[in-house]
Design an enzyme around this catalytic site. Structure first.
Site, PDB file in Angstrom:
ATOM      1  N   GLY A  80       0.775  -1.083   0.083  1.00  0.00           N
ATOM      2  CA  GLY A  80       0.043  -0.154  -0.039  1.00  0.00           C
ATOM      3  C   GLY A  80       0.749   1.230   0.211  1.00  0.00           C
ATOM      4  O   GLY A  80       0.380   2.225   0.293  1.00  0.00           O
ATOM      5  N   ARG A  81       2.131   1.243  -0.523  1.00  0.00           N
ATOM      6  CA  ARG A  81       3.052   2.231  -0.314  1.00  0.00           C
ATOM      7  C   ARG A  81       3.038   2.872   1.011  1.00  0.00           C
ATOM      8  O   ARG A  81       3.514   4.032   1.085  1.00  0.00           O
ATOM      9  CB  ARG A  81       2.689   3.510  -1.360  1.00  0.00           C
ATOM     10  CG  ARG A  81       2.453   2.759  -2.916  1.00  0.00           C
ATOM     11  CD  ARG A  81       3.830   2.085  -3.175  1.00  0.00           C
ATOM     12  NE  ARG A  81       3.792   1.721  -4.825  1.00  0.00           N
ATOM     13  CZ  ARG A  81       4.159   0.552  -5.090  1.00  0.00           C
ATOM     14  NH1 ARG A  81       4.314  -0.478  -4.480  1.00  0.00           N
ATOM     15  NH2 ARG A  81       4.345   0.520  -6.485  1.00  0.00           N
ATOM     16  N   LEU A  82       2.863   2.179   2.168  1.00  0.00           N
ATOM     17  CA  LEU A  82       3.031   2.603   3.412  1.00  0.00           C
ATOM     18  C   LEU A  82       4.506   2.191   3.938  1.00  0.00           C
ATOM     19  O   LEU A  82       4.468   1.308   4.873  1.00  0.00           O
ATOM     20  CB  LEU A  82       1.963   2.322   4.383  1.00  0.00           C
ATOM     21  CG  LEU A  82       0.512   2.738   3.961  1.00  0.00           C
ATOM     22  CD1 LEU A  82      -0.412   2.216   5.026  1.00  0.00           C
ATOM     23  CD2 LEU A  82       0.497   4.188   3.970  1.00  0.00           C
TER      24      LEU A  82
END
Ligand SMILES: Cc1cc2nc3c(=O)[nH]c(=O)nc-3n(C[C@H](O)[C@H](O)[C@H](O)COP(=O)(O)O)c2cc1C
Length: 214
Positions: free
Chosen positions: A192-194
């Site tokens: 999630g690009r976290l």
């Protein structure tokens, strides 16, 4: 596949402040060892790093160089002192280094100040290089415009003859630089690009650890 469709999900691992060593160089060496997996394809160079330098006006340039040692908390690489990077570092010793270890979904960013290595260190390393690389360092006026590849080869052949049976001296225009880091960032890709970003900042006599937003 078109460029805009290219993407990967990063889910191999996570990184938190409690996982990392208090000393960023210890953490760097830990990740470096992990990056040196025995089954890596031969073309992967885990010691390849992007070096960015800037001139006095702030014009930035980047290129890849090879990390060749870690001594006394400094990271060392070798190059031509008269090259574009050499000229920029003479004007502005602030540099950044960036390692991409894609097989571990990791990136390490390092910022610091560069100084020339002492001549003894440069000569010792020069002596350890293959003879062809030693000749290449003499022949290449790195970053300058040349007429043709052929002229380089001619000079190389002439120099090889000149030094036949003799030790090749380390040229004055060639040697090491040592980067004294003042900031490190360890980046681990997450879903999630976290992503995890754990950053060390030098606050004088100690390192302050913070987490950055992805
Ligand atoms: C994988 C790789 C490793 C490299 N290692 C070095 C190196 O250790 N030293 C070096 O001077 N150039 C190295 N180069 C070449 C540099 O990227 C660059 O072309 C050269 O240093 C000239 O840069 P400059 O004109 O900005 O000074 C390497 C290139 C690649 C792709």
């Amino acid at each position: 596949m078109s460029i805009h469709e290219m993407r990967k999900t990063y889910s191999m691992a996570g990184l938190s402040k409690k996982d990392v060593a208090p000393d960023p160089m210890v953490q760097f060496q830990r990740w470096f060892e992990e990056a040196m997996q025995p089954d890596l394809p031969a073309w992967v160079e885990v010691n390849a790093m992007t070096l960015s330098t800037a001139d006095a006006e702030g014009m930035v340039t980047s290129r890849v160089v090879l990390l060749k040692g870690i001594e006394g908390g400094r990271l060392c690489f070798y190059t031509n002192y008269d090259s574009k990077k050499g000229q920029q570092m003479a004007l502005n010793p602030q540099v950044s280094l960036c390692f991409l270890w894609g097989h571990l979904q990791r990136q390490v960013r390092i910022e610091g100040t560069v100084t020339k290595s002492d001549r003894g260190q440069s000569s010792n390393y020069f002596r350890s290089r293959p003879r062809d690389s030693q000749l290449g360092a003499h022949v290449s006026q790195q970053s300058s415009v040349i007429d043709s590849y052929g002229s380089l080869q001619d000079e190389f052949t002439a120099l090889a003859l000149r030094y036949e049976g003799q030790e090749i001296p380390c040229p004055d225009h060639w040697g090491g630089y040592d980067v004294q880091p003042n900031r490190f960032e360890f980046w681990q890709g997450r879903p999630g690009r976290l992503h995890d970003r754990i950053c060390y900042r030098n606050t004088g006599d100690q390192w302050q650890l913070v987490r950055l937003s992805p």
